[in-house]
Each structure stands twice: as structure tokens, then as C-alpha cells.
Design a protein around this motif. Structure first.
Motif, short mmCIF file in Angstrom:
data_model
loop_
_atom_site.label_atom_id
_atom_site.label_comp_id
_atom_site.label_asym_id
_atom_site.label_seq_id
_atom_site.Cartn_x
_atom_site.Cartn_y
_atom_site.Cartn_z
N PHE A 38 0.75 -1.22 0.02
CA PHE A 38 -0.04 0.05 -0.03
C PHE A 38 0.78 1.08 -0.04
O PHE A 38 1.74 1.44 0.87
N ASP A 39 0.83 2.11 -0.97
CA ASP A 39 1.55 3.27 -1.22
C ASP A 39 0.78 4.28 -1.67
O ASP A 39 0.28 4.11 -3.06
N HIS A 40 0.43 5.19 -1.15
CA HIS A 40 -0.70 6.19 -1.60
C HIS A 40 -0.37 7.79 -1.41
O HIS A 40 -0.04 8.00 -0.09
N GLY A 41 -0.47 8.51 -2.20
CA GLY A 41 -0.32 10.04 -2.18
C GLY A 41 1.00 10.78 -2.26
O GLY A 41 1.90 9.80 -2.54
N ASP A 42 1.02 11.85 -2.31
CA ASP A 42 2.16 12.61 -2.32
C ASP A 42 2.42 13.55 -1.25
O ASP A 42 1.50 14.11 -0.59
N GLY A 43 3.68 13.59 -0.80
CA GLY A 43 4.08 14.42 0.26
C GLY A 43 5.01 13.55 1.24
O GLY A 43 5.70 12.68 0.81
N PRO A 44 5.28 14.20 2.31
CA PRO A 44 6.17 13.69 3.28
C PRO A 44 5.64 12.08 3.87
O PRO A 44 4.54 12.12 3.81
N ALA A 45 6.36 11.31 3.65
CA ALA A 45 6.25 9.87 3.96
C ALA A 45 5.77 9.51 5.44
O ALA A 45 6.58 10.13 6.26
N VAL A 46 4.76 8.77 5.44
CA VAL A 46 4.42 8.52 6.70
C VAL A 46 4.28 6.86 6.60
O VAL A 46 3.53 6.15 5.77
N GLU A 47 4.78 6.20 7.44
CA GLU A 47 4.90 4.69 7.11
C GLU A 47 4.55 4.10 8.54
O GLU A 47 4.89 4.57 9.60
N GLY A 48 3.93 2.79 8.23
CA GLY A 48 3.57 1.84 9.50
C GLY A 48 2.51 0.76 9.12
O GLY A 48 2.11 0.69 7.84
N ALA A 50 -0.56 5.42 18.81
CA ALA A 50 0.32 5.67 19.55
C ALA A 50 1.37 6.42 18.57
O ALA A 50 1.48 5.72 17.50
N GLU A 51 2.25 7.04 19.18
CA GLU A 51 3.35 7.90 18.47
C GLU A 51 4.38 6.82 17.82
O GLU A 51 5.02 6.96 16.63
N ASP A 52 4.55 5.74 18.51
CA ASP A 52 5.44 4.64 17.95
C ASP A 52 5.06 3.87 16.81
O ASP A 52 5.74 2.88 16.37
N GLU A 53 3.78 3.95 16.64
CA GLU A 53 3.15 2.93 15.57
C GLU A 53 3.42 3.56 14.16
O GLU A 53 3.37 2.74 13.17
N LEU A 54 3.94 4.73 13.95
CA LEU A 54 3.97 5.32 12.50
C LEU A 54 5.52 5.95 12.69
O LEU A 54 6.00 6.47 13.67
N GLY A 55 6.16 5.74 11.45
CA GLY A 55 7.64 6.42 11.27
C GLY A 55 7.65 6.96 9.91
O GLY A 55 6.41 7.16 9.24
N PRO A 113 6.31 12.72 12.57
CA PRO A 113 5.82 13.72 13.60
C PRO A 113 5.09 14.62 13.45
O PRO A 113 3.94 14.81 14.40
N VAL A 114 4.84 15.44 12.32
CA VAL A 114 3.79 16.36 12.01
C VAL A 114 2.42 15.64 11.95
O VAL A 114 1.58 15.97 12.26
N PHE A 115 2.39 14.68 11.20
CA PHE A 115 1.21 13.91 10.94
C PHE A 115 0.36 13.64 12.24
O PHE A 115 -0.73 13.73 12.32
N LEU A 116 1.46 12.97 13.01
CA LEU A 116 0.71 12.38 14.36
C LEU A 116 0.20 13.67 15.31
O LEU A 116 -0.51 13.39 15.99
N GLN A 117 1.11 14.69 15.28
CA GLN A 117 0.71 15.80 15.91
C GLN A 117 -0.56 16.32 15.56
O GLN A 117 -1.40 16.81 16.22
#
Length: 219
Positions: free
Chosen positions: A177-187, A202-207, A212-216
Motif C-alpha cells: 500500500f503506497d498512496h499519495g504525495d508528500g512527506p512519507a508516513v510509514e507503518g 500511539a506515536e511509535d506506531e508510525l515512522g 511527527p507532524v502527521f501524528l501531531q
């Protein structure tokens, strides 16, 4: 914008067995609950675990025609309709409510929407219940990616997460699954699905550089 399509199919012959397995798994996980655990607040604001189970049953029983009638009765207010459905299916005894899910386990009905919604309901509401109870389930990642594919293309006004996903590249680490354009959010696909569905994670679920900005933004 790209999407890696190596995901499970949305054909009825694929979706319904997956949905039925999620219902079976939820029954297995909820059968041992103590009476007090049923009152645990879920990830759905204002609903406890028992409420979400009642909603899952209500959703499983929904038919296309019934959905249209209900929308007219609720004056197109999804929240009002959901509340009525929970009240209808929730019994005084959570154990008896759970029996109702067993009775509806093999149903293949739903509202007039894509079958992807059935997977979204199964996975997101499964986590709405399990996470607050500390119950872990390894969901079938390919099917979760199918649900995620549906959510990122559906407006939040219709229960999707298109606006939440916009501006980010969402990449699953456990399936294609790989969708969209912009800073990568992985998990894991399930964490991405919960995030775009407006659920706290949780913050540690995504890298990834965008995490960081997506989670915030999400939390």
C-alpha cells in the motif's frame, strides 16, 4: 499520486469471508470479558465497548432498503441513526448482545455503499473495542489495505478519511500500500487505517519523515 494495487480484492467472494472471520474473532475475544470490562470507554467518543458491539450488530443487520428508510427517519443525521441502532441492539446483558452478533455472523447485507465499507467497519470497530481492553489481534494486512484504499478516497463527510490523508504519502510496512504525495508516513496498515479514520494511535506506531507532524495533526 500513486497506489500500489497489490491488495486483496473487493469482490463479494473475498470480502464477505473476511468480514465473517472478523466477526468470529471478535466473538472469541469478547466471550471472556468480565461485566465491568463491558463498560470500558471505546475509541468512539461517548460509546463504551458494549455500545460499539451493539453498533457492529446493527451494521451487520442493515439492508440497502432499510438504510434508506432509516436515513429518512433520522432526517439524514448519521449520528442520530447510529444512536437509535445502538439502543435497539444493546441488551441489558452484554452476553446476550454477543449472542446477537453470533446470530448475524454470516449475514451479507449492508448499506448502499461499496463493499470496502464492510472491511472498514470490521477492522476499525474491532480496534475501537480491543485497544481500550488491551486485546491484540493480527489483522490480515492485505484486507486492511483494501479498507485503507477505500478510506483515503472517501470524504470524511461520508465516514472516510480523504481529507486526513491529503498532503501525505502513506506507506504500509506490512503489505502493498503506497498512496499519495508528500512527506512519507510509514507503518502497519491497521495503524494507517485507524489514523485516517480519525482514531488516536500511539506515536511509535508510525515512522517516516512525515510521521511527527502527521501524528501531531492527528492527536
Amino acid at each position: 499520486m500513486g497506489f500500489n494495487s497489490g491488495m486483496a480484492s473487493t469482490s463479494p467472494s473475498v470480502v464477505w469471508p473476511a468480514v465473517h472471520e472478523e466477526r468470529r474473532a471478535l466473538i472469541r475475544d469478547l466471550e471472556p470479558l468480565l461485566p465491568s470490562q463491558w463498560r470500558t470507554p471505546s475509541l468512539c467518543p461517548g460509546w463504551d465497548v458494549h455500545d460499539v458491539l451493539a453498533h457492529v450488530i446493527d451494521s451487520a443487520k442493515t439492508t440497502r432498503l432499510g438504510f434508506i428508510r432509516r436515513m429518512v427517519a433520522s432526517r439524514m443525521d448519521f449520528d442520530r441513526d447510529n444512536a437509535v441502532g445502538v439502543e435497539r441492539e444493546r441488551t441489558p446483558d452484554p452476553g446476550k448482545t454477543l449472542v446477537q452478533l453470533q446470530a448475524a455472523l454470516s449475514r451479507t447485507s449492508g448499506p448502499p455503499a461499496g463493499l470496502g465499507t464492510r472491511l472498514v467497519e470490521a477492522f476499525v470497530h474491532g480496534e475501537d473495542i480491543r485497544r481500550p481492553l488491551g486485546i491484540r489481534r493480527d489483522y490480515p494486512a492485505a484486507h486492511v489495505a483494501t479498507a485503507l484504499h477505500y478510506q483515503v478516497r472517501t470524504s470524511t463527510k461520508m465516514g472516510g478519511g480523504k481529507e486526513i490523508a491529503e498532503g501525505w504519502r502513506l506507506v504500509a510496512t506490512d503489505t502493498s500500500f503506497d498512496h499519495g504525495d508528500g512527506p512519507a508516513v510509514e507503518g502497519p496498515a491497521i495503524a494507517l487505517l485507524l489514523a485516517v479514520s480519525g482514531r488516536p494511535i500511539a506515536e511509535d506506531e508510525l515512522g517516516g519523515p512525515g510521521a511527527p507532524v502527521f501524528l501531531q495533526r492527528k492527536l
